[in-house]
Design a protein around this motif. Structure first.
Motif, PDB file in Angstrom:
ATOM      1  N   SER A 137     -22.132  -4.056  19.631  1.00 29.38           N
ATOM      2  CA  SER A 137     -21.834  -4.181  18.199  1.00 29.38           C
ATOM      3  C   SER A 137     -22.061  -2.872  17.463  1.00 29.38           C
ATOM      4  O   SER A 137     -21.273  -2.493  16.584  1.00 29.38           O
ATOM      5  CB  SER A 137     -22.693  -5.291  17.577  1.00 29.38           C
ATOM      6  N   THR A 138     -23.127  -2.157  17.805  1.00 26.75           N
ATOM      7  CA  THR A 138     -23.377  -0.866  17.171  1.00 26.75           C
ATOM      8  C   THR A 138     -22.260   0.117  17.501  1.00 26.75           C
ATOM      9  O   THR A 138     -21.801   0.883  16.642  1.00 26.75           O
ATOM     10  CB  THR A 138     -24.733  -0.294  17.631  1.00 26.75           C
ATOM     11  N   CYS A 144     -19.757   2.001  14.825  1.00 24.36           N
ATOM     12  CA  CYS A 144     -19.614   3.456  14.746  1.00 24.36           C
ATOM     13  C   CYS A 144     -18.141   3.859  14.828  1.00 24.36           C
ATOM     14  O   CYS A 144     -17.718   4.844  14.196  1.00 24.36           O
ATOM     15  CB  CYS A 144     -20.393   4.131  15.871  1.00 24.36           C
ATOM     16  N   LEU A 145     -17.367   3.093  15.572  1.00 24.52           N
ATOM     17  CA  LEU A 145     -15.946   3.409  15.718  1.00 24.52           C
ATOM     18  C   LEU A 145     -15.175   3.211  14.422  1.00 24.52           C
ATOM     19  O   LEU A 145     -14.260   3.982  14.122  1.00 24.52           O
ATOM     20  CB  LEU A 145     -15.325   2.539  16.816  1.00 24.52           C
ATOM     21  N   ASP A 190     -13.473  -7.687  18.807  1.00 24.85           N
ATOM     22  CA  ASP A 190     -14.917  -7.912  18.920  1.00 24.85           C
ATOM     23  C   ASP A 190     -15.174  -9.363  19.327  1.00 24.85           C
ATOM     24  O   ASP A 190     -15.218 -10.252  18.493  1.00 24.85           O
ATOM     25  CB  ASP A 190     -15.601  -7.597  17.587  1.00 24.85           C
ATOM     26  N   GLU A 191     -15.319  -9.590  20.643  1.00 26.15           N
ATOM     27  CA  GLU A 191     -15.563 -10.936  21.183  1.00 26.15           C
ATOM     28  C   GLU A 191     -14.531 -11.932  20.637  1.00 26.15           C
ATOM     29  O   GLU A 191     -14.853 -13.065  20.275  1.00 26.15           O
ATOM     30  CB  GLU A 191     -16.985 -11.404  20.834  1.00 26.15           C
ATOM     31  N   LEU A 241     -11.525  -3.576  23.599  1.00 26.97           N
ATOM     32  CA  LEU A 241     -12.109  -4.908  23.419  1.00 26.97           C
ATOM     33  C   LEU A 241     -13.547  -4.943  23.889  1.00 26.97           C
ATOM     34  O   LEU A 241     -13.916  -4.363  24.904  1.00 26.97           O
ATOM     35  CB  LEU A 241     -11.271  -5.990  24.105  1.00 26.97           C
ATOM     36  N   ILE A 242     -14.358  -5.583  23.061  1.00 30.47           N
ATOM     37  CA  ILE A 242     -15.779  -5.780  23.335  1.00 30.47           C
ATOM     38  C   ILE A 242     -15.959  -7.214  23.813  1.00 30.47           C
ATOM     39  O   ILE A 242     -15.462  -8.162  23.195  1.00 30.47           O
ATOM     40  CB  ILE A 242     -16.611  -5.562  22.055  1.00 30.47           C
ATOM     41  N   THR A 243     -16.673  -7.394  24.915  1.00 35.45           N
ATOM     42  CA  THR A 243     -16.859  -8.745  25.437  1.00 35.45           C
ATOM     43  C   THR A 243     -18.117  -8.800  26.296  1.00 35.45           C
ATOM     44  O   THR A 243     -18.670  -7.774  26.707  1.00 35.45           O
ATOM     45  CB  THR A 243     -15.632  -9.181  26.267  1.00 35.45           C
TER      46      THR A 243
END
Length: 363
Positions: free
Chosen positions: A63-64, A68-69, A183-184, A214-216
Protein backbone atom coordinates in the motif's frame (compact mmCIF):
# COMPACT_ATOMS: atom_id res chain seq x y z
CA UNK A 1 -17.87 -6.84 -23.40
CA UNK A 2 -17.15 -5.47 -26.86
CA UNK A 3 -14.37 -7.71 -28.17
CA UNK A 4 -13.35 -5.22 -30.86
CA UNK A 5 -11.94 -2.23 -29.01
CA UNK A 6 -11.71 0.79 -31.28
CA UNK A 7 -8.45 2.64 -31.66
CA UNK A 8 -10.06 5.84 -30.40
CA UNK A 9 -10.25 4.36 -26.91
CA UNK A 10 -6.47 4.06 -26.67
CA UNK A 11 -3.71 6.61 -26.51
CA UNK A 12 -1.91 6.19 -29.88
CA UNK A 13 1.36 7.53 -28.47
CA UNK A 14 1.36 4.91 -25.73
CA UNK A 15 0.69 2.08 -28.18
CA UNK A 16 3.43 3.18 -30.57
CA UNK A 17 5.97 3.29 -27.76
CA UNK A 18 4.78 0.11 -26.01
CA UNK A 19 7.71 -1.95 -24.82
CA UNK A 20 10.26 0.73 -25.77
CA UNK A 21 10.62 2.63 -22.50
CA UNK A 22 9.65 2.54 -18.84
CA UNK A 23 6.42 4.06 -17.58
CA UNK A 24 7.54 3.65 -13.96
CA UNK A 25 11.04 3.56 -12.52
CA UNK A 26 11.67 3.38 -8.78
CA UNK A 27 15.20 3.89 -7.49
CA UNK A 28 16.15 2.90 -3.92
CA UNK A 29 12.81 4.01 -2.49
CA UNK A 30 12.67 4.30 1.32
CA UNK A 31 9.80 5.25 3.61
CA UNK A 32 9.60 4.81 7.36
CA UNK A 33 6.75 5.23 9.83
CA UNK A 34 8.45 5.75 13.16
CA UNK A 35 10.93 2.93 13.61
CA UNK A 36 9.20 0.71 11.04
CA UNK A 37 10.52 0.66 7.46
CA UNK A 38 7.51 0.40 5.13
CA UNK A 39 9.79 0.59 2.08
CA UNK A 40 13.44 -0.29 2.48
CA UNK A 41 15.32 0.37 -0.74
CA UNK A 42 12.79 -0.63 -3.41
CA UNK A 43 14.01 -0.44 -7.02
CA UNK A 44 11.98 -1.69 -9.97
CA UNK A 45 10.63 -0.71 -13.38
CA UNK A 46 7.33 -1.12 -15.19
CA UNK A 47 7.74 -1.22 -18.95
CA UNK A 48 5.28 0.24 -21.41
CA UNK A 49 2.59 -2.22 -22.38
CA UNK A 50 3.33 -4.84 -19.72
CA UNK A 51 1.44 -6.09 -16.70
CA UNK A 52 3.62 -6.17 -13.59
CA UNK A 53 2.24 -7.87 -10.51
CA UNK A 54 3.53 -6.93 -7.06
CA UNK A 55 2.67 -9.55 -4.47
CA UNK A 56 3.24 -9.77 -0.75
CA UNK A 57 1.53 -10.48 2.53
CA UNK A 58 -0.35 -7.87 4.52
CA UNK A 59 2.09 -5.31 5.91
CA UNK A 60 4.75 -6.07 3.32
CA UNK A 61 4.73 -2.51 1.97
CA UNK A 62 2.36 -2.82 -1.00
CA UNK A 63 0.00 0.00 0.00
CA UNK A 64 2.83 2.41 0.77
CA UNK A 65 4.40 1.60 -2.57
CA UNK A 66 1.24 2.36 -4.53
CA UNK A 67 0.71 5.61 -2.59
CA UNK A 68 4.23 6.70 -3.51
CA UNK A 69 3.47 5.94 -7.15
CA UNK A 70 0.43 8.19 -7.31
CA UNK A 71 2.00 10.95 -5.23
CA UNK A 72 -0.20 10.51 -2.15
CA UNK A 73 2.83 9.50 -0.08
CA UNK A 74 6.24 11.15 -0.18
CA UNK A 75 9.25 8.83 0.15
CA UNK A 76 11.90 9.68 2.71
CA UNK A 77 14.55 9.07 0.05
CA UNK A 78 14.90 7.61 -3.42
CA UNK A 79 13.29 8.56 -6.72
CA UNK A 80 9.91 7.89 -8.35
CA UNK A 81 9.90 8.43 -12.11
CA UNK A 82 6.60 8.40 -14.02
CA UNK A 83 7.08 8.57 -17.80
CA UNK A 84 10.60 9.82 -17.19
CA UNK A 85 9.64 12.60 -14.77
CA UNK A 86 10.73 12.44 -11.13
CA UNK A 87 7.66 13.21 -9.03
CA UNK A 88 8.99 13.07 -5.48
CA UNK A 89 9.78 16.76 -5.26
CA UNK A 90 6.90 18.16 -7.31
CA UNK A 91 4.51 20.64 -5.71
CA UNK A 92 0.88 19.58 -5.37
CA UNK A 93 -0.27 21.69 -8.32
CA UNK A 94 2.46 20.11 -10.47
CA UNK A 95 1.31 16.65 -9.44
CA UNK A 96 -2.29 17.16 -10.60
CA UNK A 97 -1.71 16.79 -14.36
CA UNK A 98 0.60 13.84 -13.72
CA UNK A 99 -2.04 12.08 -11.62
CA UNK A 100 -4.36 12.24 -14.62
CA UNK A 101 -1.85 9.98 -16.40
CA UNK A 102 -2.50 7.36 -13.71
CA UNK A 103 -5.80 5.46 -13.51
CA UNK A 104 -6.71 3.70 -10.28
CA UNK A 105 -9.05 0.81 -9.50
CA UNK A 106 -9.81 -0.12 -5.91
CA UNK A 107 -10.76 -3.18 -3.89
CA UNK A 108 -14.06 -1.65 -2.75
CA UNK A 109 -14.90 0.17 -6.02
CA UNK A 110 -15.17 3.72 -4.52
CA UNK A 111 -18.17 4.65 -6.67
CA UNK A 112 -20.37 7.65 -5.81
CA UNK A 113 -23.74 6.20 -4.80
CA UNK A 114 -25.70 9.35 -5.71
CA UNK A 115 -24.43 9.43 -9.29
CA UNK A 116 -25.42 7.22 -12.22
CA UNK A 117 -23.02 4.76 -13.75
CA UNK A 118 -22.25 7.06 -16.69
CA UNK A 119 -21.69 10.00 -14.36
CA UNK A 120 -19.29 7.94 -12.25
CA UNK A 121 -17.32 7.02 -15.36
CA UNK A 122 -17.30 10.60 -16.63
CA UNK A 123 -16.28 12.10 -13.27
CA UNK A 124 -12.52 12.42 -14.01
CA UNK A 125 -13.37 14.35 -17.18
CA UNK A 126 -15.74 16.62 -15.27
CA UNK A 127 -12.94 17.40 -12.82
CA UNK A 128 -10.77 18.29 -15.82
CA UNK A 129 -13.44 20.68 -17.04
CA UNK A 130 -14.33 18.81 -20.24
CA UNK A 131 -17.65 19.65 -21.97
CA UNK A 132 -20.63 17.51 -20.99
CA UNK A 133 -21.12 16.10 -24.48
CA UNK A 134 -17.49 14.95 -24.59
CA UNK A 135 -17.77 13.41 -21.12
CA UNK A 136 -20.89 11.42 -21.95
CA UNK A 137 -19.52 10.26 -25.29
CA UNK A 138 -16.38 8.98 -23.60
CA UNK A 139 -18.43 7.29 -20.87
CA UNK A 140 -20.53 5.54 -23.51
CA UNK A 141 -17.38 4.24 -25.27
CA UNK A 142 -15.96 2.89 -22.05
CA UNK A 143 -19.18 1.30 -20.84
CA UNK A 144 -19.32 -0.52 -24.17
CA UNK A 145 -15.74 -1.63 -23.61
CA UNK A 146 -16.52 -3.14 -20.21
CA UNK A 147 -19.85 -4.62 -21.30
CA UNK A 148 -22.19 -2.35 -19.33
CA UNK A 149 -23.79 -0.08 -21.94
CA UNK A 150 -27.27 -0.99 -20.71
CA UNK A 151 -26.39 0.16 -17.17
CA UNK A 152 -25.50 3.76 -18.07
CA UNK A 153 -28.51 5.26 -16.26
CA UNK A 154 -28.43 2.84 -13.33
CA UNK A 155 -27.08 3.64 -9.86
CA UNK A 156 -24.32 1.66 -8.12
CA UNK A 157 -26.70 0.18 -5.53
CA UNK A 158 -28.40 -1.85 -8.27
CA UNK A 159 -25.15 -3.42 -9.51
CA UNK A 160 -23.38 -6.63 -8.55
CA UNK A 161 -19.82 -6.53 -7.22
CA UNK A 162 -18.40 -7.50 -10.59
CA UNK A 163 -20.44 -4.83 -12.36
CA UNK A 164 -19.27 -2.20 -9.87
CA UNK A 165 -15.67 -3.15 -10.56
CA UNK A 166 -16.27 -2.87 -14.31
CA UNK A 167 -17.58 0.65 -13.73
CA UNK A 168 -14.46 1.36 -11.65
CA UNK A 169 -12.26 0.14 -14.52
CA UNK A 170 -14.15 2.29 -17.04
CA UNK A 171 -13.77 5.33 -14.78
CA UNK A 172 -10.03 4.68 -14.40
CA UNK A 173 -9.67 4.72 -18.19
CA UNK A 174 -11.69 7.91 -18.75
CA UNK A 175 -8.72 10.30 -18.99
CA UNK A 176 -6.70 7.92 -21.22
CA UNK A 177 -4.02 7.16 -18.61
CA UNK A 178 -0.52 5.92 -19.35
CA UNK A 179 -0.61 3.65 -16.28
CA UNK A 180 -3.39 1.71 -14.57
CA UNK A 181 -2.88 0.88 -10.90
CA UNK A 182 -4.94 -1.99 -9.51
CA UNK A 183 -5.00 -2.17 -5.71
CA UNK A 184 -6.36 -5.60 -4.70
CA UNK A 185 -9.10 -5.03 -7.29
CA UNK A 186 -10.46 -8.59 -7.13
CA UNK A 187 -10.08 -9.32 -3.40
CA UNK A 188 -13.75 -8.58 -2.65
CA UNK A 189 -15.07 -10.70 -5.54
CA UNK A 190 -16.01 -14.37 -5.85
CA UNK A 191 -13.75 -16.65 -7.95
CA UNK A 192 -15.90 -16.63 -11.08
CA UNK A 193 -16.24 -12.83 -11.06
CA UNK A 194 -12.53 -12.50 -10.35
CA UNK A 195 -11.74 -14.51 -13.49
CA UNK A 196 -13.99 -12.29 -15.60
CA UNK A 197 -12.41 -9.08 -14.25
CA UNK A 198 -8.90 -10.39 -14.81
CA UNK A 199 -9.85 -11.40 -18.36
CA UNK A 200 -11.18 -7.87 -18.94
CA UNK A 201 -7.94 -6.29 -17.68
CA UNK A 202 -5.87 -8.61 -19.86
CA UNK A 203 -8.01 -7.73 -22.87
CA UNK A 204 -7.64 -4.01 -22.17
CA UNK A 205 -3.88 -4.42 -21.82
CA UNK A 206 -3.63 -6.34 -25.07
CA UNK A 207 -5.90 -4.21 -27.22
CA UNK A 208 -5.08 -0.76 -25.85
CA UNK A 209 -1.42 -1.33 -25.09
CA UNK A 210 -2.11 -0.09 -21.57
CA UNK A 211 0.52 -0.55 -18.87
CA UNK A 212 -0.87 -2.13 -15.69
CA UNK A 213 0.68 -2.45 -12.25
CA UNK A 214 -1.38 -4.63 -9.95
CA UNK A 215 -1.00 -5.09 -6.22
CA UNK A 216 -2.24 -8.37 -4.79
CA UNK A 217 -1.68 -11.01 -2.12
CA UNK A 218 -3.01 -13.80 -4.38
CA UNK A 219 -0.61 -15.79 -6.55
CA UNK A 220 -3.51 -17.01 -8.70
CA UNK A 221 -4.08 -13.40 -9.80
CA UNK A 222 -0.40 -13.10 -10.75
CA UNK A 223 -0.55 -16.35 -12.66
CA UNK A 224 -3.69 -15.37 -14.55
CA UNK A 225 -2.67 -11.96 -15.83
CA UNK A 226 0.86 -10.74 -15.11
CA UNK A 227 3.85 -10.76 -17.46
CA UNK A 228 6.34 -10.22 -14.64
CA UNK A 229 6.10 -10.47 -10.87
CA UNK A 230 7.93 -8.72 -8.04
CA UNK A 231 7.67 -10.21 -4.55
CA UNK A 232 7.80 -7.70 -1.70
CA UNK A 233 8.50 -8.64 1.91
CA UNK A 234 9.25 -6.32 4.85
CA UNK A 235 9.56 -3.36 2.48
CA UNK A 236 12.05 -5.02 0.12
CA UNK A 237 11.76 -6.62 -3.30
CA UNK A 238 13.09 -10.10 -2.56
CA UNK A 239 12.52 -11.63 -5.99
CA UNK A 240 11.36 -10.58 -9.45
CA UNK A 241 11.24 -11.93 -12.97
CA UNK A 242 8.95 -13.43 -15.61
CA UNK A 243 6.00 -15.14 -13.95
CA UNK A 244 6.75 -18.59 -15.34
CA UNK A 245 10.39 -18.38 -14.24
CA UNK A 246 9.53 -17.37 -10.67
CA UNK A 247 6.88 -20.09 -10.50
CA UNK A 248 9.36 -22.66 -11.79
CA UNK A 249 12.19 -21.77 -9.42
CA UNK A 250 11.18 -19.56 -6.49
CA UNK A 251 14.30 -18.38 -4.71
CA UNK A 252 12.91 -16.84 -1.53
CA UNK A 253 11.03 -18.47 1.32
CA UNK A 254 8.17 -15.96 1.06
CA UNK A 255 7.70 -16.76 -2.64
CA UNK A 256 7.61 -20.48 -1.94
CA UNK A 257 5.04 -19.85 0.77
CA UNK A 258 2.85 -17.71 -1.51
CA UNK A 259 3.05 -20.40 -4.19
CA UNK A 260 2.01 -23.10 -1.73
CA UNK A 261 -1.67 -22.87 -2.61
CA UNK A 262 -1.27 -23.35 -6.36
CA UNK A 263 1.83 -25.52 -6.79
CA UNK A 264 1.70 -29.25 -5.95
CA UNK A 265 2.68 -29.98 -2.35
CA UNK A 266 3.60 -33.27 -0.75
CA UNK A 267 0.38 -34.76 0.67
CA UNK A 268 0.08 -34.18 4.41
CA UNK A 269 -0.20 -37.90 5.12
CA UNK A 270 3.27 -38.45 3.62
CA UNK A 271 4.80 -35.21 4.88
CA UNK A 272 3.81 -36.14 8.43
CA UNK A 273 5.83 -39.36 8.23
CA UNK A 274 9.09 -37.83 6.97
CA UNK A 275 12.12 -38.42 9.16
CA UNK A 276 15.75 -37.36 8.63
CA UNK A 277 17.27 -40.79 9.28
CA UNK A 278 17.06 -44.08 7.42
CA UNK A 279 13.85 -45.52 6.05
CA UNK A 280 12.46 -47.82 3.40
CA UNK A 281 11.99 -45.03 0.87
CA UNK A 282 13.40 -41.57 0.30
CA UNK A 283 11.16 -38.76 -1.00
CA UNK A 284 12.54 -36.39 -3.63
CA UNK A 285 10.93 -33.16 -4.79
CA UNK A 286 11.71 -32.39 -8.45
CA UNK A 287 10.95 -29.01 -10.02
CA UNK A 288 11.15 -28.72 -13.80
CA UNK A 289 10.30 -26.06 -16.36
CA UNK A 290 10.67 -25.32 -20.06
CA UNK A 291 12.31 -28.07 -22.13
CA UNK A 292 12.95 -30.22 -19.07
CA UNK A 293 9.20 -30.36 -18.43
CA UNK A 294 8.28 -31.11 -22.06
CA UNK A 295 10.15 -34.37 -22.45
CA UNK A 296 9.46 -37.87 -21.06
CA UNK A 297 11.58 -37.23 -17.97
CA UNK A 298 10.51 -40.20 -15.87
CA UNK A 299 10.55 -42.65 -18.78
CA UNK A 300 14.07 -41.57 -19.64
CA UNK A 301 15.07 -41.87 -15.98
CA UNK A 302 13.79 -45.45 -15.83
CA UNK A 303 15.88 -46.38 -18.88
CA UNK A 304 19.04 -44.51 -17.87
CA UNK A 305 19.08 -45.46 -14.19
CA UNK A 306 17.46 -48.88 -13.71
CA UNK A 307 16.14 -49.38 -10.22
CA UNK A 308 13.00 -48.85 -8.17
CA UNK A 309 11.33 -45.45 -7.95
CA UNK A 310 7.70 -44.35 -7.95
CA UNK A 311 5.79 -41.14 -8.66
CA UNK A 312 3.74 -40.45 -5.52
CA UNK A 313 2.35 -37.00 -6.35
CA UNK A 314 2.69 -33.97 -8.62
CA UNK A 315 2.05 -32.86 -12.17
CA UNK A 316 2.80 -30.42 -14.99
CA UNK A 317 1.06 -27.06 -15.32
CA UNK A 318 1.41 -24.26 -17.89
CA UNK A 319 2.25 -20.66 -16.94
CA UNK A 320 2.67 -18.07 -19.73
CA UNK A 321 2.62 -20.94 -22.24
CA UNK A 322 5.59 -22.52 -20.47
CA UNK A 323 5.35 -25.96 -18.83
CA UNK A 324 6.16 -25.84 -15.10
CA UNK A 325 6.06 -28.99 -13.03
CA UNK A 326 6.60 -30.38 -9.54
CA UNK A 327 6.98 -34.12 -9.04
CA UNK A 328 7.45 -36.15 -5.85
CA UNK A 329 9.33 -39.42 -6.26
CA UNK A 330 9.81 -42.24 -3.79
CA UNK A 331 13.21 -43.89 -4.29
CA UNK A 332 14.63 -46.89 -2.46
CA UNK A 333 16.23 -45.43 0.65
CA UNK A 334 18.94 -48.03 1.27
CA UNK A 335 20.85 -47.79 -2.03
CA UNK A 336 23.01 -44.67 -1.90
CA UNK A 337 24.63 -45.34 -5.27
CA UNK A 338 21.25 -45.64 -7.02
CA UNK A 339 20.03 -42.46 -5.30
CA UNK A 340 23.13 -40.54 -6.40
CA UNK A 341 22.64 -41.70 -9.99
CA UNK A 342 18.98 -40.67 -9.95
CA UNK A 343 19.81 -37.18 -8.66
CA UNK A 344 22.71 -36.77 -11.12
CA UNK A 345 20.46 -37.74 -14.05
CA UNK A 346 17.72 -35.31 -13.01
CA UNK A 347 20.13 -32.42 -12.51
CA UNK A 348 21.67 -33.12 -15.92
CA UNK A 349 18.15 -32.58 -17.32
CA UNK A 350 18.10 -29.14 -15.61
CA UNK A 351 15.70 -30.27 -12.90
CA UNK A 352 15.97 -28.87 -9.38
CA UNK A 353 16.10 -31.73 -6.87
CA UNK A 354 15.45 -31.53 -3.12
CA UNK A 355 15.75 -34.48 -0.73
CA UNK A 356 12.79 -34.17 1.65
CA UNK A 357 13.47 -37.14 3.94
CA UNK A 358 12.84 -40.83 4.54
CA UNK A 359 9.58 -42.56 5.31
CA UNK A 360 9.13 -45.80 7.16
CA UNK A 361 7.31 -48.38 5.05
CA UNK A 362 5.93 -47.64 1.60
CA UNK A 363 3.88 -44.56 0.66
Amino acid sequence: MNQHVTAELADPVNIAAAGQEDVVRLVDLKRRFGATPALDGVSLTVRKGEILGIIGRSGAGKSTLIRCLNGLERPDSGDVFIEGREIGRLAERELQPLRRRIGMIFQHFNLLSAKTVEDNVALPLKIEGRPKAERLARAAELLDLVGLSEKAKAYPASLSGGQKQRVGIARALAARPALLLSDEATSALDPETTRSILALLKDINRQLGLTILLITHEMEVIRSIADRVAVIDAGRIVEQGPVWSVFAEPRSEITRSLLGGIRPQLPAEIAGRLVPGAGAELILRIDVAGEAARGPLLSDLAVAVPGPFRLVHGGIDHVQQQPVGTLFLAVAGDDERHLAEVIAFLKAREARVEVLGHVAGSV
